[in-house]
Design a protein around this motif. Structure first.
Motif, PDB file in Angstrom:
ATOM      1  N   TRP A 181      27.586  53.661  37.553  1.00  0.00           N
ATOM      2  CA  TRP A 181      27.535  52.890  36.308  1.00  0.00           C
ATOM      3  C   TRP A 181      26.074  52.606  35.985  1.00  0.00           C
ATOM      4  N   HIS A 182      25.564  53.213  34.913  1.00  0.00           N
ATOM      5  CA  HIS A 182      24.166  53.048  34.513  1.00  0.00           C
ATOM      6  C   HIS A 182      23.203  53.328  35.671  1.00  0.00           C
ATOM      7  N   GLY A 183      23.480  54.407  36.388  1.00  0.00           N
ATOM      8  CA  GLY A 183      22.587  54.834  37.456  1.00  0.00           C
ATOM      9  C   GLY A 183      22.738  54.100  38.769  1.00  0.00           C
ATOM     10  N   LYS A 184      23.648  53.139  38.856  1.00  0.00           N
ATOM     11  CA  LYS A 184      23.879  52.410  40.100  1.00  0.00           C
ATOM     12  C   LYS A 184      25.308  52.621  40.566  1.00  0.00           C
ATOM     13  N   ASP A 185      25.486  52.599  41.880  1.00  0.00           N
ATOM     14  CA  ASP A 185      26.794  52.804  42.482  1.00  0.00           C
ATOM     15  C   ASP A 185      27.451  51.446  42.716  1.00  0.00           C
ATOM     16  N   ILE A 186      28.541  51.178  41.997  1.00  0.00           N
ATOM     17  CA  ILE A 186      29.227  49.899  42.132  1.00  0.00           C
ATOM     18  C   ILE A 186      29.727  49.674  43.553  1.00  0.00           C
ATOM     19  N   VAL A 187      30.120  50.742  44.224  1.00  0.00           N
ATOM     20  CA  VAL A 187      30.655  50.611  45.582  1.00  0.00           C
ATOM     21  C   VAL A 187      29.605  50.035  46.532  1.00  0.00           C
ATOM     22  N   ARG A 188      28.337  50.302  46.248  1.00  0.00           N
ATOM     23  CA  ARG A 188      27.262  49.860  47.147  1.00  0.00           C
ATOM     24  C   ARG A 188      26.414  48.713  46.580  1.00  0.00           C
ATOM     25  N   MET A 189      26.850  48.132  45.475  1.00  0.00           N
ATOM     26  CA  MET A 189      26.124  47.003  44.901  1.00  0.00           C
ATOM     27  C   MET A 189      26.235  45.765  45.785  1.00  0.00           C
ATOM     28  N   THR A 190      25.216  44.918  45.722  1.00  0.00           N
ATOM     29  CA  THR A 190      25.291  43.618  46.375  1.00  0.00           C
ATOM     30  C   THR A 190      26.256  42.725  45.596  1.00  0.00           C
ATOM     31  N   ASP A 191      26.665  41.617  46.195  1.00  0.00           N
ATOM     32  CA  ASP A 191      27.576  40.708  45.509  1.00  0.00           C
ATOM     33  C   ASP A 191      26.962  40.173  44.222  1.00  0.00           C
ATOM     34  N   ALA A 192      25.667  39.881  44.245  1.00  0.00           N
ATOM     35  CA  ALA A 192      24.993  39.356  43.042  1.00  0.00           C
ATOM     36  C   ALA A 192      24.976  40.405  41.938  1.00  0.00           C
ATOM     37  N   GLU A 193      24.684  41.657  42.273  1.00  0.00           N
ATOM     38  CA  GLU A 193      24.689  42.736  41.274  1.00  0.00           C
ATOM     39  C   GLU A 193      26.096  42.950  40.716  1.00  0.00           C
ATOM     40  N   LEU A 194      27.087  42.859  41.593  1.00  0.00           N
ATOM     41  CA  LEU A 194      28.467  43.087  41.174  1.00  0.00           C
ATOM     42  C   LEU A 194      28.952  41.987  40.232  1.00  0.00           C
ATOM     43  N   ARG A 195      28.535  40.754  40.479  1.00  0.00           N
ATOM     44  CA  ARG A 195      28.935  39.651  39.598  1.00  0.00           C
ATOM     45  C   ARG A 195      28.399  39.834  38.184  1.00  0.00           C
ATOM     46  N   ALA A 196      27.239  40.458  38.062  1.00  0.00           N
ATOM     47  CA  ALA A 196      26.665  40.710  36.738  1.00  0.00           C
ATOM     48  C   ALA A 196      27.448  41.783  35.978  1.00  0.00           C
ATOM     49  N   VAL A 197      28.056  42.707  36.719  1.00  0.00           N
ATOM     50  CA  VAL A 197      28.822  43.795  36.094  1.00  0.00           C
ATOM     51  C   VAL A 197      30.233  43.342  35.743  1.00  0.00           C
ATOM     52  N   ARG A 198      30.913  42.686  36.692  1.00  0.00           N
ATOM     53  CA  ARG A 198      32.284  42.229  36.464  1.00  0.00           C
ATOM     54  C   ARG A 198      32.329  41.206  35.339  1.00  0.00           C
ATOM     55  N   GLY A 199      33.155  41.464  34.368  1.00  0.00           N
ATOM     56  CA  GLY A 199      33.338  40.518  33.282  1.00  0.00           C
ATOM     57  C   GLY A 199      32.250  40.565  32.230  1.00  0.00           C
ATOM     58  N   GLY A 200      31.080  41.092  32.593  1.00  0.00           N
ATOM     59  CA  GLY A 200      29.979  41.187  31.650  1.00  0.00           C
ATOM     60  C   GLY A 200      29.878  42.576  31.041  1.00  0.00           C
ATOM     61  N   GLN A 201      29.561  43.573  31.886  1.00  0.00           N
ATOM     62  CA  GLN A 201      29.426  44.945  31.403  1.00  0.00           C
ATOM     63  C   GLN A 201      30.761  45.698  31.434  1.00  0.00           C
ATOM     64  N   ILE A 202      31.584  45.391  32.450  1.00  0.00           N
ATOM     65  CA  ILE A 202      32.916  45.981  32.579  1.00  0.00           C
ATOM     66  C   ILE A 202      33.923  44.849  32.686  1.00  0.00           C
ATOM     67  N   SER A 203      34.904  44.836  31.791  1.00  0.00           N
ATOM     68  CA  SER A 203      35.926  43.790  31.813  1.00  0.00           C
ATOM     69  C   SER A 203      37.294  44.392  32.091  1.00  0.00           C
ATOM     70  N   MET A 204      38.207  43.520  32.525  1.00  0.00           N
ATOM     71  CA  MET A 204      39.537  44.004  32.896  1.00  0.00           C
ATOM     72  C   MET A 204      40.614  43.108  32.311  1.00  0.00           C
ATOM     73  N   ILE A 205      41.653  43.744  31.749  1.00  0.00           N
ATOM     74  CA  ILE A 205      42.860  43.044  31.320  1.00  0.00           C
ATOM     75  C   ILE A 205      43.900  43.265  32.409  1.00  0.00           C
ATOM     76  N   PHE A 206      44.337  42.198  33.041  1.00  0.00           N
ATOM     77  CA  PHE A 206      45.268  42.334  34.149  1.00  0.00           C
ATOM     78  C   PHE A 206      46.696  42.490  33.646  1.00  0.00           C
ATOM     79  N   GLN A 207      47.563  42.932  34.554  1.00  0.00           N
ATOM     80  CA  GLN A 207      48.892  43.398  34.166  1.00  0.00           C
ATOM     81  C   GLN A 207      49.780  42.285  33.617  1.00  0.00           C
ATOM     82  N   GLU A 208      49.739  41.107  34.210  1.00  0.00           N
ATOM     83  CA  GLU A 208      50.658  40.041  33.817  1.00  0.00           C
ATOM     84  C   GLU A 208      49.873  38.788  33.457  1.00  0.00           C
ATOM     85  N   PRO A 209      49.788  38.430  32.177  1.00  0.00           N
ATOM     86  CA  PRO A 209      48.965  37.286  31.761  1.00  0.00           C
ATOM     87  C   PRO A 209      49.350  35.967  32.407  1.00  0.00           C
ATOM     88  N   MET A 210      50.637  35.742  32.670  1.00  0.00           N
ATOM     89  CA  MET A 210      51.050  34.457  33.222  1.00  0.00           C
ATOM     90  C   MET A 210      50.568  34.251  34.651  1.00  0.00           C
TER      91      MET A 210
END
Length: 334
Positions: free
Chosen positions: A71-100
């Motif tokens: 993702w943008h030249g970086k491997d999400i699998v090997r990102m640090t927790d801080a780097e991953l937090r910046a990607v999750r919800g910010g650059q890549i978002s997810m709609i989960f299966q069951e809203p409730m």
């Protein structure tokens, strides 16, 4: 050629340790292009949702993700927790299966939307409030100023799904991961939600990976599709190509199970048996015990995805092609 916005190579997801480890996703590879809607299709238990969660390392305790997710030249699998937090919800978002189950039942919607804004934007309290109202309007929730202070149980199923989409879009992501966003909704609301996602894709110039078991949804919304079975992709290509000429017996069986206009009182094509459990994946092609085209090589040797553009992991693709697609032109109107 345009570079992919996301490039997945040999993605694996395992649960457990050592000899008892079970592999739910097995060496999955695919690309997502800018502005594209990619559908991940298959029966329940085929690995679709786990694949989606693995992209953001959202597996439960005991789960391990391998391979690479570029993702943008970086491997999400090997990102640090801080780097991953910046990607999750910010650059890549997810709609989960069951809203409730994804929405917090004891917090008003405003708090849940602003949580994303607080984590991924520099907006102050007034700015977050204005943005939350804007998002509610964007996803078509009327009287947004009042409804921001309501709780999830005060919304209908379709409106809860719209709230989930609003949360996912809060930080203007470039990639949206949608895990069966229309499950348990009636047909009219399904159509509204899918059209909303497509409109937002065009308006926000984002890409979408859509997990579904409904091939009618794929026909109506996706540009390309990848068919999964037993944790692997068994066929991949443009939706029109795959529907017109399936190259894997599993894909052909899925297409044949769709009711079509003009085929009343005729038998649907069905696939005998059930998908294998993670601890009992057959040798060779995992689909061979359920396949009408299986031969000895299918029981001995696991096929790999081959082809240019339209790819299939099948030793007997020629026989499947010769059998023809069970989909009739009526499906084009789904």
């Amino acid at each position: 050629m345009t570079e992919p916005i996301l490039s997945v190579r040999n993605l694996t997801a395992t649960f457990g340790q050592g000899a008892s480890a079970l592999r739910a996703v097995n060496e999955v590879s695919f690309d997502v292009m800018p502005g594209e809607v990619l559908g991940l299709v298959g029966e329940s238990g085929s690995g679709k949702s786990v694949t989606l969660r693995s992209l953001l390392r959202l597996l439960p305790v005991g789960g391990h993700v391998g391979g690479s997710v570029s993702w943008h030249g970086k491997d999400i699998v090997r990102m640090t927790d801080a780097e991953l937090r910046a990607v999750r919800g910010g650059q890549i978002s997810m709609i989960f299966q069951e809203p409730m189950t994804a929405l917090n039942p004891v917090l008003p919607v405003r708090v849940q939307i602003e949580e994303n804004l607080r984590a991924h934007t520099q907006l102050d309290r007034k700015g977050r409030n204005a943005r939350a109202k804007e998002l509610m309007d964007l996803v078509g929730i009327p009287d947004s100023a009042r409804r921001l202070d309501e709780f999830p149980h005060q919304f209908s199923g379709g409106m809860r799904q719209r709230v989930m989409i609003a949360i996912a879009l809060a930080s203007d992501p470039k990639l949206l991961l949608a895990d069966e966003p229309t499950t348990a909704l009636d047909v009219t609301i399904q159509d509204q939600i899918l059209n909303l996602i497509l409109d937002l894709r065009d308006e926000l110039a984002m890409s979408v990976v859509l997990v579904t078991h409904d091939l009618g949804v794929v026909a109506a919304t996706c540009d390309r599709m990848a068919v999964m079975y037993a944790g692997r992709i068994v066929e991949e290509g443009d939706v029109t190509q795959v529907f017109a000429q399936p190259r894997h017996a599993y894909t052909r069986g899925l297409l044949g199970s769709i009711p079509q206009a003009g085929t009343e009182r005729s038998m649907l094509l069905s696939i005998d048996g059930t998908p294998p459990g993670l601890a009992a994946i057959p040798q060779g092609c995992a689909f061979n015990p359920r396949c009408d085209f299986a031969t000895d090589i299918c029981r001995r040797t696991r096929p790999h995805l081959t082809g240019d553009g339209h790819r299939a992991a099948c030793h007997n693709s020629d026989a499947v092609i010769a059998a023809g697609s069970p989909v009739k032109k009526a499906l084009s109107h789904v």
